[in-house]
Design an enzyme around this catalytic site. Structure first.
Site, mmCIF file in Angstrom:
data_model
loop_
_atom_site.group_PDB
_atom_site.id
_atom_site.type_symbol
_atom_site.label_atom_id
_atom_site.label_comp_id
_atom_site.label_asym_id
_atom_site.label_seq_id
_atom_site.Cartn_x
_atom_site.Cartn_y
_atom_site.Cartn_z
ATOM 1 N N ALA A 1 0.806 -1.322 -0.020
ATOM 2 C CA ALA A 1 -0.166 0.041 0.049
ATOM 3 C C ALA A 1 0.808 1.265 -0.084
ATOM 4 O O ALA A 1 1.898 1.156 0.359
ATOM 5 C CB ALA A 1 -0.955 -0.013 1.216
ATOM 6 N N VAL A 2 0.222 2.360 -0.451
ATOM 7 C CA VAL A 2 0.873 3.756 -0.567
ATOM 8 C C VAL A 2 -0.310 4.501 0.134
ATOM 9 O O VAL A 2 -1.430 4.432 -0.273
ATOM 10 C CB VAL A 2 1.267 4.066 -1.978
ATOM 11 N N GLU B 1 -2.349 -11.805 -4.919
ATOM 12 C CA GLU B 1 -3.859 -11.917 -5.283
ATOM 13 C C GLU B 1 -4.382 -10.479 -5.308
ATOM 14 O O GLU B 1 -3.480 -9.759 -4.445
ATOM 15 C CB GLU B 1 -4.878 -12.781 -4.119
ATOM 16 N N ASN C 1 -9.755 -3.985 -8.913
ATOM 17 C CA ASN C 1 -8.589 -3.041 -8.453
ATOM 18 C C ASN C 1 -7.713 -2.854 -9.671
ATOM 19 O O ASN C 1 -6.639 -3.451 -9.641
ATOM 20 C CB ASN C 1 -7.679 -3.535 -7.018
ATOM 21 N N TYR D 1 1.131 -4.153 -11.219
ATOM 22 C CA TYR D 1 1.722 -5.327 -11.258
ATOM 23 C C TYR D 1 2.027 -5.868 -12.587
ATOM 24 O O TYR D 1 2.808 -6.279 -13.105
ATOM 25 C CB TYR D 1 0.786 -6.239 -10.820
HETATM 26 C C1 LIG Z 1 -2.086 0.211 -5.985
HETATM 27 C C2 LIG Z 1 -1.071 1.204 -5.341
HETATM 28 C C3 LIG Z 1 -0.123 0.566 -4.338
HETATM 29 C C4 LIG Z 1 -0.470 2.144 -6.393
HETATM 30 O O1 LIG Z 1 0.503 2.877 -5.905
HETATM 31 P P1 LIG Z 1 1.189 4.233 -6.643
HETATM 32 O O2 LIG Z 1 2.074 4.784 -5.581
HETATM 33 O O3 LIG Z 1 -0.024 5.087 -6.850
HETATM 34 O O4 LIG Z 1 1.580 3.883 -7.918
HETATM 35 P P2 LIG Z 1 2.647 4.400 -8.554
HETATM 36 O O5 LIG Z 1 2.477 5.628 -8.733
HETATM 37 O O6 LIG Z 1 4.036 3.604 -8.505
HETATM 38 O O7 LIG Z 1 2.088 3.967 -10.378
HETATM 39 C C5 LIG Z 1 2.605 2.847 -10.983
HETATM 40 C C6 LIG Z 1 1.681 2.175 -11.990
HETATM 41 O O8 LIG Z 1 0.408 2.308 -11.480
HETATM 42 C C7 LIG Z 1 -0.572 2.566 -12.455
HETATM 43 N N1 LIG Z 1 -1.379 3.682 -12.237
HETATM 44 C C8 LIG Z 1 -0.757 4.867 -11.698
HETATM 45 N N2 LIG Z 1 -1.791 5.687 -11.526
HETATM 46 C C9 LIG Z 1 -2.988 5.173 -11.948
HETATM 47 C C10 LIG Z 1 -4.166 5.412 -12.428
HETATM 48 N N3 LIG Z 1 -4.691 6.742 -11.890
HETATM 49 N N4 LIG Z 1 -5.088 4.697 -12.825
HETATM 50 C C11 LIG Z 1 -4.648 3.208 -13.285
HETATM 51 N N5 LIG Z 1 -3.518 2.998 -13.165
HETATM 52 C C12 LIG Z 1 -2.518 3.896 -12.456
HETATM 53 C C13 LIG Z 1 0.144 2.496 -13.779
HETATM 54 O O9 LIG Z 1 0.493 1.268 -14.250
HETATM 55 C C14 LIG Z 1 1.619 3.074 -13.243
HETATM 56 O O10 LIG Z 1 2.371 2.924 -14.132
HETATM 57 P P3 LIG Z 1 2.930 4.585 -14.888
HETATM 58 O O11 LIG Z 1 3.654 5.188 -13.624
HETATM 59 O O12 LIG Z 1 3.822 3.859 -16.032
HETATM 60 O O13 LIG Z 1 1.830 5.227 -15.303
HETATM 61 C C15 LIG Z 1 -1.777 2.250 -4.467
HETATM 62 O O14 LIG Z 1 -2.888 2.743 -5.074
HETATM 63 C C16 LIG Z 1 -2.672 1.457 -3.084
HETATM 64 O O15 LIG Z 1 -1.821 1.948 -2.226
HETATM 65 N N6 LIG Z 1 -3.817 1.269 -3.294
HETATM 66 C C17 LIG Z 1 -4.689 0.878 -2.183
HETATM 67 C C18 LIG Z 1 -4.011 -0.551 -1.788
HETATM 68 C C19 LIG Z 1 -4.069 -1.380 -2.613
HETATM 69 O O16 LIG Z 1 -4.926 -1.682 -3.610
HETATM 70 N N7 LIG Z 1 -2.823 -2.508 -2.666
HETATM 71 C C20 LIG Z 1 -2.986 -3.495 -3.610
HETATM 72 C C21 LIG Z 1 -3.361 -4.747 -3.067
HETATM 73 S S1 LIG Z 1 -3.291 -6.134 -3.913
#
Ligand SMILES: CC(C)(COP(=O)(O)OP(=O)(O)OC[C@H]1O[C@@H](n2cnc3c(N)ncnc32)[C@H](O)[C@@H]1OP(=O)(O)O)[C@@H](O)C(=O)NCCC(=O)NCCS
Length: 146
Positions: A64-65, A97, A102, A109
């Site tokens: 998570a972030v 998973e 999501n 991934y």
């Molecule tokens: C999923 C999560 C970890 C992504 O973290 P993040 O810091 O936003 O991701 P990043 O900034 O590193 O982005 C990496 C990639 O995510 C995808 N991404 C980023 N923003 C996006 C958006 N608005 N819509 C769709 N995909 C997106 C893209 O593939 C992106 O690659 P790119 O930079 O080449 O476009 C974050 O949204 C989160 O904590 N979500 C809630 C917890 C969760 O769902 N965890 C996963 C459980 S399996």
């Protein structure tokens, strides 16, 4: 990830998940020998992961972030760090998973080399009445031995 750090990431966990891990879930996971990492910006925790290593397999349990830091590359940094730890441990494959809804996490991934391997029906709670499927994803780190 230390027990002290768990206190500091709990607000992120509660902010970003509909069904967050509890303090006890994190503590139990660490006590079971799972691996964890917290990435910080200065003093502030921003991203974290928890994973389980079993034989030559690595299984991501939580990633998570902080909500106000999404889209800044922290998810990628956390995931790449987890992959590096798996490689250091000579793991052959990584599994995870993710909720089928999501799409944001699935895009991350996929960019990092994970491939969909199937569905786990009703894996996640959705609400009081319904459950949601998980997409099972895998990244191979080594070619399987024949
Ligand atoms: C999923 C999560 C970890 C992504 O973290 P993040 O810091 O936003 O991701 P990043 O900034 O590193 O982005 C990496 C990639 O995510 C995808 N991404 C980023 N923003 C996006 C958006 N608005 N819509 C769709 N995909 C997106 C893209 O593939 C992106 O690659 P790119 O930079 O080449 O476009 C974050 O949204 C989160 O904590 N979500 C809630 C917890 C969760 O769902 N965890 C996963 C459980 S399996």
């Amino acid at each position: 990830m230390t027990v002290a750090e768990v206190e500091r990431i709990l607000p992120i966990e509660q902010q970003v998940y509909s069904h967050p891990w509890t303090r006890g879930n994190f503590i139990d996971s660490l006590a079971a020998g799972h691996l964890g990492w917290v990435g910080s910006d200065g003093e502030q925790p921003v991203a974290y992961w928890v994973a389980m290593a079993v034989l030559d397999e690595f299984h991501l349990l939580n990633l998570a972030v902080a909500r106000d830091r999404w889209g800044q590359g922290w998810g990628r940094v956390a995931l790449q760090h987890m992959v590096a730890v798996a490689q250091e441990r000579d793991s052959a494959q990584l599994w995870l998973e993710v909720r089928v809804s999501n799409t944001r996490a699935q895009a991350l991934y996929a960019r990092e080399g994970f491939e969909p391997m199937g569905l786990r029906r009703g894996y996640y709670p959705l609400n009081a009445q319904q459950r949601e499927d998980a997409r099972l994803m895998r990244r191979l780190l080594k070619e399987p031995a024949l």
